[in-house]
Each structure stands twice: as C-alpha cells, then as structure tokens.
Design a protein around this motif. Structure first.
Motif, PDB file in Angstrom:
ATOM      1  N   SER A  16      -4.544  -2.231   6.180  1.00  0.00           N
ATOM      2  CA  SER A  16      -4.400  -2.963   4.922  1.00  0.00           C
ATOM      3  C   SER A  16      -3.569  -2.222   3.883  1.00  0.00           C
ATOM      4  N   LEU A  17      -2.879  -1.149   4.290  1.00  0.00           N
ATOM      5  CA  LEU A  17      -2.014  -0.418   3.365  1.00  0.00           C
ATOM      6  C   LEU A  17      -0.896  -1.338   2.893  1.00  0.00           C
ATOM      7  N   ASP A  18      -0.821  -1.550   1.587  1.00  0.00           N
ATOM      8  CA  ASP A  18       0.176  -2.467   1.039  1.00  0.00           C
ATOM      9  C   ASP A  18       0.208  -2.320  -0.474  1.00  0.00           C
ATOM     10  N   LEU A  19       1.088  -3.064  -1.100  1.00  0.00           N
ATOM     11  CA  LEU A  19       1.097  -3.108  -2.559  1.00  0.00           C
ATOM     12  C   LEU A  19      -0.101  -3.921  -3.034  1.00  0.00           C
ATOM     13  N   HIS A  20      -0.729  -3.482  -4.089  1.00  0.00           N
ATOM     14  CA  HIS A  20      -1.848  -4.213  -4.690  1.00  0.00           C
ATOM     15  C   HIS A  20      -1.244  -5.421  -5.405  1.00  0.00           C
ATOM     16  N   LEU A  21      -1.452  -6.582  -4.843  1.00  0.00           N
ATOM     17  CA  LEU A  21      -0.734  -7.771  -5.309  1.00  0.00           C
ATOM     18  C   LEU A  21      -0.977  -8.120  -6.775  1.00  0.00           C
ATOM     19  N   LEU A  22      -2.195  -7.946  -7.261  1.00  0.00           N
ATOM     20  CA  LEU A  22      -2.447  -8.287  -8.664  1.00  0.00           C
ATOM     21  C   LEU A  22      -1.680  -7.373  -9.618  1.00  0.00           C
ATOM     22  N   SER A  23      -1.631  -6.086  -9.317  1.00  0.00           N
ATOM     23  CA  SER A  23      -0.872  -5.195 -10.195  1.00  0.00           C
ATOM     24  C   SER A  23       0.627  -5.386  -9.988  1.00  0.00           C
ATOM     25  N   TYR A  24       1.022  -5.778  -8.800  1.00  0.00           N
ATOM     26  CA  TYR A  24       2.435  -6.025  -8.506  1.00  0.00           C
ATOM     27  C   TYR A  24       2.933  -7.283  -9.208  1.00  0.00           C
ATOM     28  N   GLY A  76      -6.788   0.181   1.157  1.00  0.00           N
ATOM     29  CA  GLY A  76      -7.556  -0.728   1.991  1.00  0.00           C
ATOM     30  C   GLY A  76      -8.717  -0.074   2.698  1.00  0.00           C
ATOM     31  N   ASN A  77      -9.227  -0.763   3.667  1.00  0.00           N
ATOM     32  CA  ASN A  77     -10.399  -0.325   4.427  1.00  0.00           C
ATOM     33  C   ASN A  77      -9.968   0.296   5.744  1.00  0.00           C
ATOM     34  N   CYS A  78     -10.853   1.154   6.265  1.00  0.00           N
ATOM     35  CA  CYS A  78     -10.618   1.700   7.593  1.00  0.00           C
ATOM     36  C   CYS A  78     -11.964   2.022   8.228  1.00  0.00           C
ATOM     37  N   ASN A  79     -11.949   2.218   9.531  1.00  0.00           N
ATOM     38  CA  ASN A  79     -13.190   2.554  10.229  1.00  0.00           C
ATOM     39  C   ASN A  79     -13.475   4.052  10.071  1.00  0.00           C
ATOM     40  N   PRO A  80     -14.693   4.500  10.418  1.00  0.00           N
ATOM     41  CA  PRO A  80     -15.049   5.909  10.244  1.00  0.00           C
ATOM     42  C   PRO A  80     -14.134   6.879  10.998  1.00  0.00           C
TER      43      PRO A  80
END
Length: 68
Positions: free
Chosen positions: A30-38, A51-55
């Motif tokens: 989910s690494l990406d630009l934060h759309l609301l701030s963009y 974003g999220n990731c597994n352990p």
C-alpha cells in the motif's frame, strides 16, 4: 502527472523509498501518496502513506533499519 506544486518532490521521494525497500527485499503493497493530502493545496508536499504490512514484513523492515 498532476499540477500539484510539490508533485515531483513527492513522487520522487515515493520512488526512492520503494527502490530502497526493494534492495532489502521489502515490498509494502500500500506504499503510495496519501491521496487526501495530495488532493489539497498546501505549502508542504503530500504525505507518503506507508500502509499496512504483515509481521514478517515489519520485522524485515526493522532488520533493514538496524533496530536490533
């Protein structure tokens, strides 16, 4: 490319981070630009959403950063 005043800065930082993580075998889906701030017009660049990731990925990231 958009007309956001910090478009190049934000996208370059995103690609640099993605590439650096890749050299350690780490992928954050989910690494990406934060759309609301963009979408806004602020004096600062948009946020990068890690974003999220597994352990297992979190541990590999911690190992790559040398936190042990």
């Amino acid at each position: 490319m958009s007309d956001h005043p910090h478009d190049h800065e934000a996208t370059q930082a995103l690609e640099n981070l993605r590439s650096a993580l890749e050299t350690h075998g780490i992928t954050l889906p989910s690494l990406d630009l934060h759309l609301l701030s963009y979408a806004g017009r602020y004096a600062s660049p948009p946020l990068i959403a890690l974003g999220n990731c597994n352990p297992a990925t979190a541990q590999r990231l911690a190992d790559a950063l040398g936190t042990r």
